[in-house]
Scaffold this active site. Sequence first.
Site, PDB file in Angstrom:
ATOM      1  N   GLY A 251      45.955 -11.129  18.398  1.00  0.00           N
ATOM      2  CA  GLY A 251      46.483 -10.096  19.278  1.00  0.00           C
ATOM      3  C   GLY A 251      47.645  -9.343  18.658  1.00  0.00           C
ATOM      4  N   ASP A 252      48.513 -10.060  17.948  1.00  0.00           N
ATOM      5  CA  ASP A 252      49.635  -9.416  17.250  1.00  0.00           C
ATOM      6  C   ASP A 252      49.114  -8.467  16.176  1.00  0.00           C
ATOM      7  OD1 ASP A 252      51.214 -11.197  18.758  1.00  0.00           O
ATOM      8  OD2 ASP A 252      51.067 -12.716  17.177  1.00  0.00           O
TER       9      ASP A 252
END
Length: 301
Positions: A251-252
């Site tokens: 997600g990052d």
Amino acid sequence: MIYTVTFNPAIDYVVHLPGSLELDAVNRTVQEEYLFGGKGINVSSVLRALDCENTALGFVAGPTGRWLEDGLRDQGVHTDFIHLTEGVTRINVKIKASEETEINGMGPQIGEADMEQLYAKLDCLKAGDALVLAGSIPSCLAGDTYEKIMARLDGRGVRIVVDATRDLLVNVLKYKPFLIKPNNHELGEIFGRELTTDAEIIACAALLQSRGARNVLVSMAGDGALLLDENGNTHRMGVPKGKVLNSVGAGDSMVAGFLAGYLQKGDYEWALRLGTAAGSATAFSLGLATREKIDALLNEF
């Protein structure tokens, strides 16, 4: 310039065992590695892989903090950490066996004077800069820390990205963040329901947009991602083919790819494509995405 903030960075010590973890016994590893972690740091690392200049802000302490800082600089990540006088930067132990076990460290205490140092650095941001606030707030800080930061920068023309959950995310919408990135489960939790279709996800994303978010990026793991942009357009992206080896940092990586893509071309479709490729590249790797892996996956869309 892009800035990321990581309040509680960590060194992840990953050990692999040949079978099950045995309690009350000596376990010997077959493989070991260490990773410099924290959601903001992950974003900075992937931005660097995409040749996107950025500065990682946050707090480090003790010899482990110096190790983390030196390691990031060796990887080409520019840092401007605040050095705490007490405590040590945490080490998280990740045990990869027949079942996975994690032991996460507590991290050092951050005081009011330390936060004032961070605020002073953030006061130097100017119009056109971007700031990424990602992850939870350490228990030693007030739960409205993100709100305080955004209130301080309100009206300054800084693009703020928030990757957080529940009230931590909802409470900052009044400051009109440039981008928020819940996953589909987190989005459902905000509204107390399970989201199973694109139409349901779009409806909930639109509600967050009506509360102030300019762009809402919803990651959906193997189902790809969906973006509701500030112009009222909906963009949908699947995922390239590949074997998922790691979910940590995916997600990052998507946030980093999206931000890099938008700053490159000012185009939301391209930003979503690059973000999805970066997130997938991390998911298909043992560590964070590399430029080579991202470029290879871009050709599969």
